[in-house]
Design a protein around this motif. Structure first.
Motif, PDB file in Angstrom:
ATOM      1  N   ASN A   5       0.828  -1.202   0.000  1.00 16.32           N
ATOM      2  CA  ASN A   5       0.000   0.000   0.000  1.00 16.32           C
ATOM      3  C   ASN A   5       0.863   1.254   0.000  1.00 16.32           C
ATOM      4  N   ASP A  13       0.067   6.564 -10.713  1.00 16.08           N
ATOM      5  CA  ASP A  13      -0.863   5.658 -11.367  1.00 16.08           C
ATOM      6  C   ASP A  13      -1.079   6.105 -12.809  1.00 16.08           C
ATOM      7  N   PRO A  60      -6.267   1.924  -8.675  1.00 16.17           N
ATOM      8  CA  PRO A  60      -6.212   2.369  -7.277  1.00 16.17           C
ATOM      9  C   PRO A  60      -7.621   2.707  -6.767  1.00 16.17           C
ATOM     10  N   GLU A  61      -7.859   2.467  -5.510  1.00 15.62           N
ATOM     11  CA  GLU A  61      -9.172   2.703  -4.920  1.00 15.62           C
ATOM     12  C   GLU A  61      -9.647   4.144  -5.125  1.00 15.62           C
ATOM     13  N   ASN A  62      -8.731   5.112  -5.000  1.00 18.18           N
ATOM     14  CA  ASN A  62      -9.129   6.515  -5.119  1.00 18.18           C
ATOM     15  C   ASN A  62      -9.486   6.901  -6.554  1.00 18.18           C
ATOM     16  N   ARG A  63      -9.254   6.030  -7.512  1.00 21.26           N
ATOM     17  CA  ARG A  63      -9.565   6.326  -8.919  1.00 21.26           C
ATOM     18  C   ARG A  63     -10.800   5.578  -9.422  1.00 21.26           C
ATOM     19  N   LYS A  64     -11.358   4.682  -8.613  1.00 20.23           N
ATOM     20  CA  LYS A  64     -12.454   3.842  -9.074  1.00 20.23           C
ATOM     21  C   LYS A  64     -13.773   4.595  -9.246  1.00 20.23           C
ATOM     22  N   THR A  65     -13.972   5.665  -8.520  1.00 14.04           N
ATOM     23  CA  THR A  65     -15.256   6.366  -8.583  1.00 14.04           C
ATOM     24  C   THR A  65     -15.075   7.834  -8.956  1.00 14.04           C
TER      25      THR A  65
END
Length: 131
Positions: A5, A13, A60-65
């Motif tokens: 992480n 990214d 990355p999680e912060n880019r999924k939504t």
């Protein structure tokens, strides 16, 4: 603490790298940068190699939504005129003739096909939209 992480937080990214490539492309096409074009293209090559690696990684999680990207005004997104598309096709064809790298030729040939299709569609635009 999860090592993977913390590493992913420090590794750019695909979105960040793509933005960097857009800025470099804008600088490359700027007529005031003709003397530095080769250096900028080398920077772009490095960024694109990093982008290829980043695209193979999980999103990355912060880019999924993320919401849709707003137009930042870096590039003119107006539709190209048939004459501009023809110029691009000629340039791509010239590159196909001059290049010896088969992989690059294949990619440029595909882009040429896309541009020719765009040109075809622009020629058959609805009445009033034709040049």
């Amino acid at each position: 603490m999860n090592d993977s992480n913390s590493t992913s937080e420090n590794t750019p990214d695909s979105w960040s790298i793509c933005d960097s490539c857009r800025l470099l492309a804008n600088a490359i096409t700027n007529p005031k940068n003709t003397d530095s074009r080769t250096y900028l293209c080398m920077m772009m090559q490095t960024q694109l190699e990093s982008l290829e690696t980043a695209l193979a990684m999980p999103v990355p999680e912060n880019r999924k939504t993320l919401p849709p990207m707003p137009d930042d005004g870096i590039f003119d997104n107006t539709e190209l005129e048939p004459a501009e598309l023809c110029d691009q096709c000629r340039a791509l064809n010239y590159a196909l003739i001059m290049l010896s790298n088969k992989m690059v030729q294949e990619v440029i040939a595909f882009i040429l096909c896309e541009r020719l299709e765009m040109l075809r569609h622009s020629l058959f635009a609805p009445d009033g939209d034709q040049p």
